[in-house]
Scaffold this active site. Structure first.
Site, PDB file in Angstrom:
ATOM      1  N   GLU A 242      -7.603 -25.948 -69.302  1.00  0.00           N
ATOM      2  CA  GLU A 242      -8.342 -27.294 -69.788  1.00  0.00           C
ATOM      3  C   GLU A 242      -8.029 -27.252 -71.233  1.00  0.00           C
ATOM      4  O   GLU A 242      -9.149 -27.931 -71.953  1.00  0.00           O
ATOM      5  CB  GLU A 242      -9.930 -27.213 -69.340  1.00  0.00           C
ATOM      6  CG  GLU A 242     -10.111 -26.997 -67.830  1.00  0.00           C
ATOM      7  CD  GLU A 242     -11.714 -27.234 -67.583  1.00  0.00           C
ATOM      8  OE1 GLU A 242     -12.253 -26.451 -68.487  1.00  0.00           O
ATOM      9  OE2 GLU A 242     -11.976 -27.676 -66.586  1.00  0.00           O
TER      10      GLU A 242
ATOM     11  N   CYS B 198     -19.546 -30.754 -65.047  1.00  0.00           N
ATOM     12  CA  CYS B 198     -20.114 -31.112 -66.400  1.00  0.00           C
ATOM     13  C   CYS B 198     -19.904 -32.698 -66.624  1.00  0.00           C
ATOM     14  O   CYS B 198     -20.719 -33.282 -67.418  1.00  0.00           O
ATOM     15  CB  CYS B 198     -19.175 -30.261 -67.359  1.00  0.00           C
ATOM     16  SG  CYS B 198     -17.369 -30.468 -67.126  1.00  0.00           S
TER      17      CYS B 198
HETATM   18 ZN   LIG Z   1     -16.454 -32.001 -68.175  1.00  0.00          ZN
END
Ligand SMILES: [Zn+2]
Length: 683
Positions: free
Chosen positions: A344, A435
């Site tokens: 990420e 998230c």
């Molecule tokens: Zn996220």
């Protein structure tokens, strides 16, 4: 003793909320010390003072309130996220379920719901929050520790959290979870005046402050978040130790790195790579955005707070360097960041793949949080330009129009095969690591707080959103009314109504895109020149547009009934990327106003990757009220590329031309999965 006004304005700076909505008495009692610090020179107008009546944003905010937030509450129940608190608190029997950072998925929609409560009082929702908070409070250990992944069964801790508290913090997310607890607690307190969650947060923060520090345990969070949250806790309590702790965590980062070495291939190994967690250098020495993208944007936001409150030029210089690197070399046109699915993370400079780009929704939200703070520090409109790009594109794409499905990744291209969204092709109802949905749920209701800001006797008009605001400029109460169909139309009418006639200044942002700057930083530029320039009128009379830091500045004796008319022409424009970006070489993207457009398969004969747009092709926009919640589409002609995925019919393929329809990027992926493309070949 601190005045109420001081608390209010201090809070407004980073929260965009007003204590007027909460119990000011309780807040005053919370103040422990006179801060005696500097702060952001510019103060946002709290979102509670901005009433949005905007055809574009209001439906999204309302869907968030009535659909997304209840949906996330339901998911938190179904997946055991809420039960983890009840188990840790001994209220029910059971085993911890899920990832070690799942507590935050409970905190974030509580924060979102609290923001919503300020605009929409709702007894039932407040009671629902009370019930959740009771479980959270039950899960807190007597000394303040709150981390259900450990407390549910301390003898058998969850993978990655270490055998004891804090020993594995860079992996465990103990402090990351705490940060989201503090943010939710502060907003819940402001919304309801109740200290229930705030007391839990304070008790936890006091524990953290007693554990970490120069003469105590050394360390820093593996995932930044607690830094900016501690600043919010400082603002609501006045307790400087939270501020000092935020600075300590930032200063400590990249020093004395003692990270557990996991064997290669171990799933936790990535959390302890110094670059991945921005711990490869002290934060003040970092000049390239590397590692996990969300971590970096949260870190930079915390650094902006410290730069403002400590008046520290080294902090400001460091985030300006990081910003220049991001917008100049690592940002997508949608203001999304994070080029790689792998970890990420940011890629190398100019590494901006479209199909495999990651662009996590949380990272776009992080870009908005960071750029808002850069504006508050400097008064420069270019930061708002980036924030606006993130809001209308990178962030809004993250949630479906119906509010119940989410993108984690937001690539600028899809081939209908690569399952970019955590294994899915389209938006997903929820994720194991969830998230992004919670982050959307708290960002949307706070959005009205980004529209206006004040500095002394000057009012900034940053975003163009229909509605009313009550502001105080240089001691004068002023009602501001905006009428606009933005982002579909660039005509903006701003009426002011001051209590009394006096001289003050209005600064109206003239976005870079309305001139010759596709994005700040030069990574993207227009391939054409603007056919018309922005115009400005005051009470019907033309006024020259003279820009000061990106704003049209107007100082006069404003009186009731004065009207400013800003016109931002919105032609369809071609954007090209710096030639160092290989993935966009020979390609253009089409933008209109703040919106980035894409070609999606349903509008283009079942395909989109076979289209090319010659330089002489013309475009027109067309309002389609029935489509995708009402969108302005772009129509034009494309040529079909030989050897690409094929045209819709033999005759069209033979002709080599096809009609082209583009939709706003945020609205893609509502009609099944298939091809989508933002960057179109020119040949
Ligand atoms: Zn996220």
């Amino acid at each position: 003793m601190i005045s109420r006004k001081r608390i209010l304005s201090g809070l407004a700076r980073t929260l965009g909320v007003s204590l007027a909505a909460a119990s000011v008495g309780a807040a005053t009692a919370l103040m422990e010390a006179t801060p005696g610090k500097k702060d952001y020179p510019i103060t946002p107008v709290p979102f509670t003072q901005v009433k949005v009546a905007d055809a574009f944003w209001l439906p999204r905010i309302e869907t968030n309130r009535t659909v997304t937030i209840p949906f996330l509450f339901q998911k938190n129940e179904e997946t055991g996220r809420l039960d983890n608190f009840a188990i840790a608190g001994g209220l029910i029997k059971g085993k911890y379920r899920g990832e070690r950072y799942n507590d935050t998925d409970v905190y974030k929609p509580i924060e979102g719901a609290s923001y919503s409560l300020m605009a929409h009082p709702d007894r039932e929702l407040e009671r629902e929050l009370d019930a959740m908070i009771a479980k959270i409070a039950a899960a807190q250990e007597p000394d303040g520790y709150l981390f259900t992944a450990r407390t549910c069964d301390p003898a058998h801790p969850q993978p990655g959290i270490g055998p004891e508290r804090w020993v594995e913090e860079t992996v465990s997310h103990e402090l990351y979870n705490a940060g989201h607890l503090y943010e939710a607690a502060v907003v819940h307190f402001l919304a309801t005046g109740k200290r229930s969650l705030l007391d839990v947060a304070i008790k936890n923060a006091d524990l953290v402050a007693s554990v970490f520090g120069p003469e105590k345990r050394h360390g820093f969070p593996g995932h930044q978040e607690i830094e900016l949250a501690l600043v919010k806790l400082y603002r609501v309590t006045g307790s400087e130790k939270y501020l000092a702790l935020a600075k300590y965590f930032l200063d400590q980062r990249g020093r004395e790195v003692k990270l557990t070495q996991y064997p290669r291939g171990n799933r936790f190994a990535i959390y302890n790579e110094p670059e991945q967690i921005q711990a490869h250098k002290p934060v003040l020495e970092q000049d390239e955005a590397v590692g996990h993208a969300v971590r970096l944007t949260y870190m930079a936001s915390g650094m902006a707070d410290i730069a403002a409150i400590y008046g520290d030029p080294a902090y400001l210089a460091a985030i300006e360097r990081l910003w220049a690197n991001v917008v100049g070399k690592k940002m997508y046109l949608t203001a999304g960041v994070g080029s790689r699915h792998d970890r990420e993370r940011f890629g190398d400079n100019y590494e901006l793949p479209n199909l495999t780009g990651y662009l996590e929704t949380c990272a776009s939200i992080g870009m908005a949080l960071w750029n808002e703070r850069m504006f508050l520090l400097t008064g420069e409109a270019r930061y708002v330009d980036v924030m606006e790009r993130a809001m209308y594109n990178g962030i809004l794409a993250g949630v479906s129009l119906d509010g119940k499905a989410f993108f984690y990744a937001n690539p600028l291209e899809s081939d209908g095969k690569f399952r970019f969204n955590q294994g899915q092709l389209g938006r997903a109802p929820f994720f194991g690591t969830a998230c992004c949905p919670g982050n959307i749920s708290r960002f949307l209701p706070s959005m009205p707080g980004y529209v206006y800001a004040v500095k002394g006797d000057a009012l900034y008009v940053n975003l163009f959103v229909q509605g009313e605001a009550a502001v105080e400029v240089g001691g004068t109460g002023v009602k501001v009314r905006q009428q606009t169909r933005y982002p579909w139309d660039g005509a903006v009418r701003i009426a002011v109504e001051p209590e009394s006639r006096s001289a003050w200044t209005i600064l109206v942002r003239v976005p870079g895109w309305a001139g010759d700057e596709a994005t700040p930083g030069g990574l993207y530029r227009f391939a054409d020149t603007a056919p018309e320039k922005p115009t400005l009128k005051v009470n019907g009379k033309a006024v020259a547009v003279v820009l000061d830091k990106g704003y049209a500045r107007m100082t006069r004796n404003w009186k009731k009934g004065d009207v400013i008319e800003l016109n931002l022409p919105m032609p369809v424009r071609r954007v090209v990327t710096d030639e160092a970006v290989k993935d966009d070489a020979g390609k253009i993207a089409l933008v209109r106003g703040p919106l980035v457009y894409c070609a999606e398969w349903p509008d283009n004969g079942g395909h989109a990757l076979d289209l090319a747009v010659p330089d002489d092709a013309g475009f027109r926009s067309e309002w389609r009220p029935e489509m995708l919640g009402g969108v302005m589409v772009i129509r034009g002609k494309a040529v079909t590329r030989a050897g690409a995925t094929g045209g819709s019919s033999a005759s069209q393929a033979a002709e080599g031309t096809r009609s082209l329809v583009l939709i706003p990027y945020y609205a893609w992926a509502h009609r099944g999965s298939g091809e989508m493309v933002v960057w179109l070949p020119r040949k």
